[in-house]
Every structure is written in C-alpha cells, then in structure tokens.
Design a protein around this motif. Structure first.
Motif, PDB file in Angstrom:
ATOM      1  N   GLN A 161       2.058 -11.021  -9.166  1.00  0.00           N
ATOM      2  CA  GLN A 161       1.228 -10.240 -10.074  1.00  0.00           C
ATOM      3  C   GLN A 161       1.421  -8.758 -10.215  1.00  0.00           C
ATOM      4  O   GLN A 161       1.474  -8.290 -11.421  1.00  0.00           O
ATOM      5  CB  GLN A 161      -0.036 -10.550  -9.319  1.00  0.00           C
ATOM      6  CG  GLN A 161      -1.401  -9.744 -10.073  1.00  0.00           C
ATOM      7  CD  GLN A 161      -2.532 -10.086  -9.539  1.00  0.00           C
ATOM      8  OE1 GLN A 161      -2.997 -11.199  -9.274  1.00  0.00           O
ATOM      9  NE2 GLN A 161      -3.521  -9.031  -9.355  1.00  0.00           N
ATOM     10  N   SER A 216       0.865  -1.168   0.077  1.00  0.00           N
ATOM     11  CA  SER A 216      -0.086   0.110   0.049  1.00  0.00           C
ATOM     12  C   SER A 216       0.864   1.003  -0.261  1.00  0.00           C
ATOM     13  O   SER A 216       2.014   1.249   0.306  1.00  0.00           O
ATOM     14  CB  SER A 216      -0.940  -0.014   1.298  1.00  0.00           C
ATOM     15  OG  SER A 216      -0.371   0.101   2.359  1.00  0.00           O
ATOM     16  N   GLN A 245      -6.693 -10.782   0.632  1.00  0.00           N
ATOM     17  CA  GLN A 245      -5.804 -11.578  -0.457  1.00  0.00           C
ATOM     18  C   GLN A 245      -4.331 -11.205  -0.213  1.00  0.00           C
ATOM     19  O   GLN A 245      -3.563 -12.417  -0.415  1.00  0.00           O
ATOM     20  CB  GLN A 245      -6.277 -10.876  -1.894  1.00  0.00           C
ATOM     21  CG  GLN A 245      -7.545 -11.445  -2.603  1.00  0.00           C
ATOM     22  CD  GLN A 245      -7.646 -10.928  -4.025  1.00  0.00           C
ATOM     23  OE1 GLN A 245      -7.742  -9.566  -4.071  1.00  0.00           O
ATOM     24  NE2 GLN A 245      -7.440 -11.771  -4.897  1.00  0.00           N
ATOM     25  N   THR A 276      -2.898  -2.457  -3.306  1.00  0.00           N
ATOM     26  CA  THR A 276      -4.330  -1.712  -2.981  1.00  0.00           C
ATOM     27  C   THR A 276      -4.702  -1.043  -4.203  1.00  0.00           C
ATOM     28  O   THR A 276      -5.978  -0.833  -3.974  1.00  0.00           O
ATOM     29  CB  THR A 276      -4.276  -1.224  -1.661  1.00  0.00           C
ATOM     30  OG1 THR A 276      -3.179  -0.100  -1.792  1.00  0.00           O
ATOM     31  CG2 THR A 276      -3.941  -1.912  -0.480  1.00  0.00           C
ATOM     32  N   GLU A 277      -3.925  -0.675  -5.001  1.00  0.00           N
ATOM     33  CA  GLU A 277      -4.232   0.013  -6.272  1.00  0.00           C
ATOM     34  C   GLU A 277      -4.805  -0.704  -7.454  1.00  0.00           C
ATOM     35  O   GLU A 277      -5.264  -0.427  -8.425  1.00  0.00           O
ATOM     36  CB  GLU A 277      -3.421   1.256  -6.661  1.00  0.00           C
ATOM     37  CG  GLU A 277      -3.251   2.151  -5.582  1.00  0.00           C
ATOM     38  CD  GLU A 277      -2.367   3.451  -5.986  1.00  0.00           C
ATOM     39  OE1 GLU A 277      -2.393   4.327  -5.316  1.00  0.00           O
ATOM     40  OE2 GLU A 277      -1.708   3.152  -7.018  1.00  0.00           O
ATOM     41  N   GLU A 278      -4.513  -2.227  -7.446  1.00  0.00           N
ATOM     42  CA  GLU A 278      -4.548  -2.959  -8.103  1.00  0.00           C
ATOM     43  C   GLU A 278      -5.663  -4.011  -8.075  1.00  0.00           C
ATOM     44  O   GLU A 278      -5.664  -5.091  -8.666  1.00  0.00           O
ATOM     45  CB  GLU A 278      -3.136  -4.083  -8.637  1.00  0.00           C
ATOM     46  CG  GLU A 278      -1.904  -2.992  -8.940  1.00  0.00           C
ATOM     47  CD  GLU A 278      -2.150  -1.995 -10.022  1.00  0.00           C
ATOM     48  OE1 GLU A 278      -2.780  -2.756 -11.196  1.00  0.00           O
ATOM     49  OE2 GLU A 278      -1.857  -0.974 -10.302  1.00  0.00           O
ATOM     50  N   GLY A 279      -6.478  -3.571  -7.050  1.00  0.00           N
ATOM     51  CA  GLY A 279      -7.788  -4.482  -6.913  1.00  0.00           C
ATOM     52  C   GLY A 279      -7.570  -5.782  -5.783  1.00  0.00           C
ATOM     53  O   GLY A 279      -8.423  -6.570  -5.742  1.00  0.00           O
ATOM     54  N   VAL A 280      -6.398  -5.479  -5.562  1.00  0.00           N
ATOM     55  CA  VAL A 280      -5.999  -6.500  -4.284  1.00  0.00           C
ATOM     56  C   VAL A 280      -6.500  -6.304  -2.877  1.00  0.00           C
ATOM     57  O   VAL A 280      -6.143  -4.977  -2.447  1.00  0.00           O
ATOM     58  CB  VAL A 280      -4.737  -6.901  -4.322  1.00  0.00           C
ATOM     59  CG1 VAL A 280      -4.267  -7.993  -3.106  1.00  0.00           C
ATOM     60  CG2 VAL A 280      -4.191  -7.553  -5.720  1.00  0.00           C
ATOM     61  N   ASP A 281      -7.406  -6.865  -2.513  1.00  0.00           N
ATOM     62  CA  ASP A 281      -7.798  -6.545  -0.742  1.00  0.00           C
ATOM     63  C   ASP A 281      -6.951  -7.113   0.331  1.00  0.00           C
ATOM     64  O   ASP A 281      -5.845  -8.012   0.029  1.00  0.00           O
ATOM     65  CB  ASP A 281      -9.406  -6.902  -0.601  1.00  0.00           C
ATOM     66  CG  ASP A 281      -9.452  -8.240  -0.584  1.00  0.00           C
ATOM     67  OD1 ASP A 281      -8.575  -9.054  -0.216  1.00  0.00           O
ATOM     68  OD2 ASP A 281     -10.671  -8.742  -1.085  1.00  0.00           O
TER      69      ASP A 281
END
Length: 395
Positions: A381, A342, A370, A362-367
């Motif tokens: 990734q 993050s 995950q 966090t900016e690539e759609g990973v919560d």
C-alpha cells in the motif's frame, strides 16, 4: 518501458529484504503495470546479510548445526554465491536473538560468551552440516572469498572461540588450552597457529563492519557493547583487560596489531579476531553488501529506484544500506523513493542523497498493530502511494 529497481533493506522484525522487495514490487505493478521491475534485496552487514545476497545473486543456502553463544546447538544458515563466494552471518549463530531464545530472554552471561560456533562443528557430520569456515576452505566448494557480516553478535571474546575451532591453540602459562569465553583471555600466554596452518589455504575474507570502535578502552568492545550483552561494570572491566592481553599476545605471536584498528571492537572484538586469525580486511558494510548484491549493474537503464527499511532516521543516510542505494542512484541521476515503517530523528538528511519522497506507514494512517500483523500488505500500500505521488510530480 519504465524500469524500476527495488532495493530495500529488511524491515526488522517483520519482513526480510526479499519479502519487502516482493511487497513493494506488487505496489509498483499496480501503478505501472507495464514497468520492468527488478528486485535487489540489500543489507549492511547485520541480520539479513545472507538472505539479501543469496536472493540477489540467485545463490544457494546451506544450513549447519553449530554451537551457539551459550553452548547450545543451533542451526545457522549461510550462503554460496557466484564463483566460490561464501556469505556468513555471525548473528545467525551467535546473535543476541539466538542467545535470548536459548536463555529464555535476557542472557546476562557475557563473560562466558564465545563464538566457537563460527568455525566449530562436530567433525562427523555430512558435508552440508559441517562448519561453514572449516569445510568451505576445502576442495568440495572451492571457496575463494568470504563475506562475513558481524552485526548483532552476542559475543565478547575477540574471536577467540572461532580461532580455537579453526585449529589455533590459545595457551596459558602452563601450556594448557584456555576455556572458552572472553574473560579467560586474561590468562593467555601464547598462541600456537600450527593447527590452523596445517590445513588452511589462502582465502580472501572481507568483513562487513559499520562501526569504528577499537578493541579496548572507553570506546572499545567491552565498554560500549558489553552492557548490551549482560555485562555489569565489573564484568566490563574484566573483559576489557582480557581483550587488552589478547591484543598484546596477538601482536607478539602473529604480528598483527589489532588493539586500536577502527572496527576491531565490532561484535565483541570479532573484527580484531578475523584480522588476526584469517587476515581479513574490515570494510564498511553497506557499500560492501550493496556492491556484492549486483546493484550497480541492475541500476543501468533504470528510471526509478525504491528503497526502504523499518525506521528511517539519520543512520539511514550515514551507513545503512538504503542510504548507500540512494547515494549510488543519485550519482546515476535516478530519482529515489524511500518507504519506511516510521520516521526517526534526522531522516531529513536523506534529501541530500537524492531521495525525492519518503513515505512512512505511520503517516499514512497505519497503526503499529496493522504494520506488525499485515506488513506485506501495508508495504504494498505504501508503494502504491509513493508511486502515485511520483507519477503526479513527474507528469
């Protein structure tokens, strides 16, 4: 052939530096299958220092059973690197995580914490299980240099426990040995170094230290770090006064002025103790560890550098290992990509160090779930994303 140097810090709580490097390398090879990929795990003196340097230098691990910050036995790992180099990490034996684990979370006993463990182990153990400092001074290993990472300490005793374990006697007015713990130093009357000097040869000790706090006062070890280790206001005052007495006696008996040296207050005064008892030098952690990792030689001929850590923020640029990596790559005119879990406040400062792209999970759609459950896959990734962006911008 494209040469990519991968030099991440640990992703705290999820991946060690070498695990992070391996995960990033997999992503690099997916985008650049023919690239020469060089992995150089780095650190800045806190948790992960031993792992990073042993991995980067193909060194050896040693494990010692030591006495932890609350008096319980714990196993601590240290490393042997190069020709006679030894890496110690205070957090491995006297860290906050160790203290919390022993105490069941939340220690609240700063006045009794010592790090007798750094030098103090049972004397009847076999070579691989004897204390790092005392036995590694001897001919079996022929250690000539120690690198000591002191970040993450749970102690507040000025290195007194270490000194006692190494043969120093800390005596009260009646010539009785002081008990362990920072508060006892208020009764320190004199220091007898004969027990240490009788066996310890000269050795070079460098301390990775990234703070500038003095030993005592409003910015000192007790006032700034004591509350993190369970000390309330009364305990902070008690510990600060005890460390002030300690500094006075050290200066008188050992000829070492430690009270106001920048960094002396690091790790509950461990910086002061290492200077006083082992004639150590305090060195900024990130430059010391990055240099010791061999990063500079591995940078030669590189076309791209990738670094990273769990959260990137202003501290990353000023004092952390990824910032040091970026600065050295910038000096060599090599572009830098940074991967992070993050972004925090001030992360933009990295652009001044030559970081051309920052990819945060966090900016690539990973919560968060995950990232915690599949950190290696998520980091691989992110490396793929970063490398493809770099590929697109340079073509």
């Amino acid at each position: 052939m494209l040469k990519v140097v991968i030099a991440p810090n640990a992703f705290k709580g999820t991946l060690t530096a070498s695990q992070a490097a391996a995960a990033i390398a997999r992503g690099v090879r997916e985008v650049f299958p023919d690239a020469e990929v060089v992995e150089v795990p780095v650190a800045d003196g806190g948790d992960g220092t031993v792992e990073a340097l042993v991995s980067a230098n193909h060194g050896q691990y040693r494990t010692a059973e030591v006495e932890g910050p609350l008096g319980d036995p714990v196993k601590a790992t240290y490393g042997l690197i190069g020709k006679g180099g030894t890496v110690l990490e205070l957090a491995a034996a006297s860290g906050l995580a160790v203290a919390d684990s022993v105490a069941g979370g939340g220690t609240g006993t700063a006045t009794i914490k010592s790090h007798h463990n750094v030098g103090g182990l049972p004397e009847d153990l076999e070579f691989e299980l004897v204390e790092p400092l005392r036995m590694l001074f001897k001919d079996e290993v022929r250690a000539v240099e120690f690198i000591v990472g002191i970040g993450g300490s749970a102690t507040n005793d000025g290195g007194a426990g270490m000194a006692q374990a190494l043969g120093y006697r800390l005596l009260d007015v009646d010539d009785r040995d002081l008990p362990r713990g920072g508060a006892a130093l208020a009764r320190l009357e004199r220091i007898d170094a004969s027990g240490f000097e009788s066996w310890a040869p000269a050795v070079k000790v460098r301390v990775a230290c990234d703070v500038t706090n003095p030993l005592t006062g409003p910015q000192g070890a007790s006032a700034v770090y004591g509350p993190q280790k369970g000390a309330d206001e009364a305990a902070v005052r008690e510990l600060d006064a005890a460390l002030a007495r300690f500094a006075d006696v050290v200066e008188r008996d050992l000829g070492k002025r430690v009270a106001d040296v920048p960094g002396a207050g690091a790790a509950g005064g461990t910086g002061a103790g290492l200077m006083a008892f082992l004639d150590a030098s305090l060195v900024r952690g990130a430059p010391l560890i990055v240099s010791a990792s061999g990063f500079d030689s591995k940078l030669e001929g590189a076309d791209l550098v990738i670094t990273g850590e769990g959260q990137v923020d202003a501290q990353t640029a000023y004092g952390k290992a990824p910032g040091e990596v970026a600065q050295r790559a910038q000096a060599a005119r090599i572009p830098v990509l940074l991967l992070a879990g993050s972004k925090g406040a001030g992360w933009e400062a990295l652009s001044t160090l030559g970081v051309t792209s920052v990819v945060a999970l966090t900016e690539e759609g990973v919560d968060l779930e995950q990232a915690l459950n599949e950190p290696e896959r998520m980091l691989t990734q992110a490396a793929v994303v970063a490398c493809r962006r770099h590929q697109w911008t340079t073509n």
